[in-house]
Each structure stands twice: as structure tokens, then as C-alpha cells.
Design an enzyme around this catalytic site. Structure first.
Site, PDB file in Angstrom:
ATOM      1  N   HIS A   1      -9.729  -6.148  -1.048  1.00 42.36           N
ATOM      2  CA  HIS A   1      -9.575  -4.695  -0.527  1.00 42.36           C
ATOM      3  C   HIS A   1      -8.856  -3.798  -1.654  1.00 42.36           C
ATOM      4  O   HIS A   1      -7.835  -4.182  -2.075  1.00 42.36           O
ATOM      5  CB  HIS A   1      -8.664  -4.256   0.792  1.00 42.36           C
ATOM      6  CG  HIS A   1      -9.581  -4.690   1.923  1.00 42.36           C
ATOM      7  ND1 HIS A   1      -9.266  -4.154   3.275  1.00 42.36           N
ATOM      8  CD2 HIS A   1     -10.946  -5.378   2.205  1.00 42.36           C
ATOM      9  CE1 HIS A   1     -10.152  -4.630   4.094  1.00 42.36           C
ATOM     10  NE2 HIS A   1     -11.078  -5.283   3.482  1.00 42.36           N
TER      11      HIS A   1
ATOM     12  N   TYR B   1      -4.995   3.819   8.456  1.00 40.61           N
ATOM     13  CA  TYR B   1      -3.604   4.156   8.838  1.00 40.61           C
ATOM     14  C   TYR B   1      -4.027   5.630   9.354  1.00 40.61           C
ATOM     15  O   TYR B   1      -4.068   6.415   8.612  1.00 40.61           O
ATOM     16  CB  TYR B   1      -2.729   3.923   8.025  1.00 40.61           C
ATOM     17  CG  TYR B   1      -2.380   2.472   7.642  1.00 40.61           C
ATOM     18  CD1 TYR B   1      -1.198   1.914   8.456  1.00 40.61           C
ATOM     19  CD2 TYR B   1      -3.259   1.717   6.604  1.00 40.61           C
ATOM     20  CE1 TYR B   1      -0.773   0.505   7.787  1.00 40.61           C
ATOM     21  CE2 TYR B   1      -2.631   0.489   6.525  1.00 40.61           C
ATOM     22  CZ  TYR B   1      -1.654  -0.189   7.085  1.00 40.61           C
ATOM     23  OH  TYR B   1      -1.035  -1.423   6.656  1.00 40.61           O
TER      24      TYR B   1
ATOM     25  N   PRO C   1       5.325  -4.129  11.141  1.00 38.02           N
ATOM     26  CA  PRO C   1       4.225  -4.625  10.750  1.00 38.02           C
ATOM     27  C   PRO C   1       3.491  -3.652   9.935  1.00 38.02           C
ATOM     28  O   PRO C   1       2.461  -3.958   8.926  1.00 38.02           O
ATOM     29  CB  PRO C   1       3.222  -5.248  11.695  1.00 38.02           C
ATOM     30  CG  PRO C   1       4.014  -4.491  12.973  1.00 38.02           C
ATOM     31  CD  PRO C   1       5.219  -4.203  12.597  1.00 38.02           C
TER      32      PRO C   1
ATOM     33  N   LYS D   1       4.430  -6.402   5.165  1.00 32.13           N
ATOM     34  CA  LYS D   1       5.405  -7.262   4.363  1.00 32.13           C
ATOM     35  C   LYS D   1       5.886  -8.776   4.933  1.00 32.13           C
ATOM     36  O   LYS D   1       6.261  -9.456   4.267  1.00 32.13           O
ATOM     37  CB  LYS D   1       6.506  -6.340   4.279  1.00 32.13           C
ATOM     38  CG  LYS D   1       6.411  -5.188   3.290  1.00 32.13           C
ATOM     39  CD  LYS D   1       5.834  -5.384   1.922  1.00 32.13           C
ATOM     40  CE  LYS D   1       4.161  -4.915   1.713  1.00 32.13           C
ATOM     41  NZ  LYS D   1       3.965  -5.285   0.450  1.00 32.13           N
TER      42      LYS D   1
ATOM     43  N   TYR E   1       2.945  -1.587  -1.504  1.00 33.00           N
ATOM     44  CA  TYR E   1       1.757  -2.108  -0.672  1.00 33.00           C
ATOM     45  C   TYR E   1       1.170  -3.465  -1.163  1.00 33.00           C
ATOM     46  O   TYR E   1       1.117  -4.386  -0.546  1.00 33.00           O
ATOM     47  CB  TYR E   1       0.775  -1.261  -0.087  1.00 33.00           C
ATOM     48  CG  TYR E   1       0.120  -1.569   1.163  1.00 33.00           C
ATOM     49  CD1 TYR E   1       0.250  -0.955   2.325  1.00 33.00           C
ATOM     50  CD2 TYR E   1      -0.916  -2.539   1.017  1.00 33.00           C
ATOM     51  CE1 TYR E   1      -0.416  -1.562   3.324  1.00 33.00           C
ATOM     52  CE2 TYR E   1      -1.794  -2.881   2.133  1.00 33.00           C
ATOM     53  CZ  TYR E   1      -1.372  -2.376   3.438  1.00 33.00           C
ATOM     54  OH  TYR E   1      -2.054  -2.814   4.663  1.00 33.00           O
TER      55      TYR E   1
END
Length: 383
Positions: free
Chosen positions: A72, A198, A289, A293, A378
């Protein structure tokens, strides 16, 4: 029995550490209280940082990952009527890969069996002894036989409830329990999105993830004491459609195969070394979560520790002496990022807090500097 390193905990962190040590000629024995089948079946994180993928490939563990992993370029950030793509590859030249912890564990177990590295599963009463001197680990094996393993070093990869951290006297602990949880859902339906979504919503956070081209993973913000029985399949799909919905996009639905409520908390314990005992992964730290990480932080711990222990065997103690301090710098950075993502995306507080969250989301998707900050954290800091 005697070995150089006893690793307590045979999840992905312990298995990877054993594998990395083995590549450098260092013997280890794994001791795990659960069955091998239980460890392999655990459903956990599904996002691998760029550094984690590179490490697995370099360690000879990338064959299936390269075929089945889904790369991704970034993620989608969303709030009502708005969905924006944050392209990590364009921003920082790194991506992430969707490849579940279950699959990583399968690959590591296969590598352990091929190499013939010893492991004891279903170990009962695991106890650590003399970790500041000549350490040993005792337990009762799956056949009911009492065993003792003497070693130079013990590494605790045994999670939050394992015996390793309890063997460190008076650790300093920081902890935060968040006032919400996730209702996690696994469904046999192809993903309705190319990359993770998200979503901030007045009714609460929602997330659309995936496990494979045919299996999707979803999360809904709920109360920590939520009664999962109150969430029928129809109610779940209605809430997901509402919170994830944007004009021109449709959420595909299908059979729900798993539901669970996941608490949200942060936990850090220091030090991560006491004498000849070292902690790695969830034994020392837990993150919510939201920032993906948890598994990656455990991988970073064992990558650092493998290098340090290898150097120590060759007579250089500088890396093992610095292990706790070095690892904790990354731990706190990832803890902050996980807190930031969680605080920005989950509905809490009053309408003033909501406006602050929306302002932060708008800033993140319109400012290259803010987007790069998200992307760097990220996609993962260098190992």
C-alpha cells in the site's frame, strides 16, 4: 540442557529473534506456555512497515510475503463528506505492506522447523532464576516432565502477562487506558477500498482494513464495556456504512466470521534490561492499534537485540549495555505517534474537542509537512 539464549515466548518476536541469532551462529531455545496451534492462529496486526519488510526479506523470510503481501502506498483519512489519500510513496519514498501477523508467524515457524531449532510449547509454570548471575529457566513440558535450561542470557518475549517482566524488581511503569474500545469484525467479503480508511465520525471512529483480496477487517469505536451480543450483523453493517460512507462510494457487505471487543491502552515499562534478562515486544510496551505499531515495534526490538547479543558474544558489550536506552527512544516515539493518531480520530470530549480534531485532520491532508510527519511515522522509522 544448556544453550546460549533462552527465549521465553514463541510468538513472532521470539521466533524472529531465534531466527536472527541462528543466522549469526548463536544457539537459542524457545519456551512457550501456549500450544503451537494457538500461537499460529492468533489474529493480530496486519500492517508491516517498510523496515520490517526489508528485515524479513534480508533474513530469508520474504518468499511468501512477496507473493501474498499487498503493498500500500498510503492510507485514506476521512471525515463526513471528505476522503483524502495520504501517499507515503510520493511523500517519503516508502510504503507499507498488508500481511497479517498470522502469516508472519507461519513463515517463522516453518523456518524454525527447517533449521531444527528447539522449542517447547505448552510449557507450564515457566520460571526465571538468577537473571543477574547465571540465569536459567524451569518449566514442566507438554509430557509432564520437569525441565531446566541454563543459559548466558534470557530474553522475555512473553507479552504483558508473562513471567519475564515480573523478574525485574521495581520497574518504572507508565500507563494510559483510553475511554473507548474497538469492535473488531472479520468478514468474508472483498475489500471495498484499495487502501486502509481511517474515518472520524460524530458517532465514533471507524476503520476499513483487509486481510487478503477476499477477506476484510473492520473496526468501530465502542465503549470499553460494550456488550458484543448487542451488535447484530445488521447493526454492524449499518454503523460501518454510516461512519465510512462518502458520496459515490459503496461499502460491500458479506458474512461476518468473527467479532471481538479490543481495549485501547498504552503501557511502557523500564528498564528493558536487568542483568542478563532482556525484554522485547509486549513484555515491555503496548500501544493502541491505531498507528499499526505493535508488531513493528516488537520487530525493531529484536532486530536491535539480535545485533547487540551477537556483538556481545564476540566480546563487544557496548550495544547490550545501551539496549534499553536505545530501544526506549523508539518505543516512546511510537507511543507518541499511536497516541496522536488515536486522539485525532476517536470521538471524545465535547464539540470543542471535535472541532480541534477536524482542524488537525484538515491540516494533515493540506500541509505537505504535516503529511510527511504522518508518513514517516506510519511507514516506519529506519531500523
Amino acid at each position: 540442557m544448556r544453550t546460549q539464549v533462552v527465549i521465553v515466548g514463541a510468538g513472532p518476536a521470539g521466533l524472529l529473534l531465534s531466527h536472527l541469532l541462528g543466522l549469526d551462529g548463536i544457539d537459542s531455545v524457545l519456551v512457550e506456555r501456549q500450544t503451537a496451534e494457538y500461537v499460529q492462529a492468533r489474529i493480530r496486526a496486519g500492517i508491516l512497515e517498510a523496515g520490517t519488510v526489508e528485515l524479513l526479506r534480508d533474513a530469508g523470510l520474504g518468499a511468501r510475503l512477496d507473493v501474498e503481501g499487498m503493498e500500500h502506498r498510503g492510507i485514506h483519512l476521512q471525515w463526513p463528506e471528505h476522503r483524502h489519500h495520504v501517499d507515503f510513496a510520493d511523500l517519503i519514498g516508502r510504503s507499507v505492506t498488508v500481511y497479517g501477523q498470522t502469516e508472519v508467524t507461519k513463515d517463522l515457524m516453518a523456518a524454525r522447523e527447517k533449521a531444527g531449532r528447539p522449542a517447547y510449547y505448552s510449557a507450564d509454570g515457566v520460571t526465571l532464576h538468577d537473571v543477574t548471575g547465571k540465569p536459567s529457566v524451569t518449566f514442566v513440558d507438554s509430557d509432564g516432565k520437569a525441565r531446566r535450561i541454563d543459559a548466558d542470557v534470557v530474553v522475555g518475549c512473553d507479552g504483558f502477562h508473562g513471567p519475564s517482566r515480573a523478574s525485574i524488581p521495581d520497574p518504572q511503569v507508565w500507563e494510559r487506558t483510553y475511554p473507548f474500545a474497538w469492535l473488531g469484525v472479520l468478514a468474508d467479503v472483498a475489500p471495498s477500498t484499495d487502501e486502509l480508511i481511517y474515518a472520524w465520525h460524530p458517532d465514533g471512529f471507524a476503520m476499513h482494513s483487509m486481510r487478503s483480496p477476499r477477506v476484510s477487517r473492520f473496526y468501530l469505536q465502542v465503549a470499553p464495556d460494550e456488550d458484543i451480543a448487542a451488535w447484530s450483523d445488521d447493526r454492524i453493517w449499518a454503523a460501518l456504512s454510516e461512519r465510512l460512507g462518502v458520496p459515490g462510494w459503496t461499502l460491500e457487505t458479506g458474512p461476518i466470521t468473527e467479532k471481538s471487543v479490543l481495549p485501547m491502552r498504552s503501557f511502557v515499562a523500564t528498564p528493558m534490561r536487568h542483568g542478563n534478562l532482556y525484554l522485547a515486544g509486549d513484555a515491555a510496551h503496548i500501544v493502541p492499534p491505531t498507528g499499526a505499531k505493535g508488531l513493528n515495534l516488537a520487530v525493531a526490538d529484536v532486530a536491535l537485540l539480535a545485533r547487540a547479543l551477537t556483538a556481545a558474544v564476540r566480546g563487544d558489550d557496548r550495544l547490550v549495555d545501551a539496549y534499553s536506552e536505545t530501544a526506549l527512544r523508539r518505543v516512546w516515539r511510537c507511543t507518541h505517534f499511536s497516541w496522536w493518531m488515536t486522539s485525532m480520530l476517536h470521538r471524545h470530549g465535547d464539540d470543542f474537542d471535535a472541532r480541534l480534531q477536524l482542524a488537525q485532520l484538515q491540516r494533515t491532508v493540506t500541509s505537505e509537512a504535516a503529511a510527511k510527519e504522518l508518513a514517516e511515522n506510519y511507514a516506519g522509522l529506519p531500523l
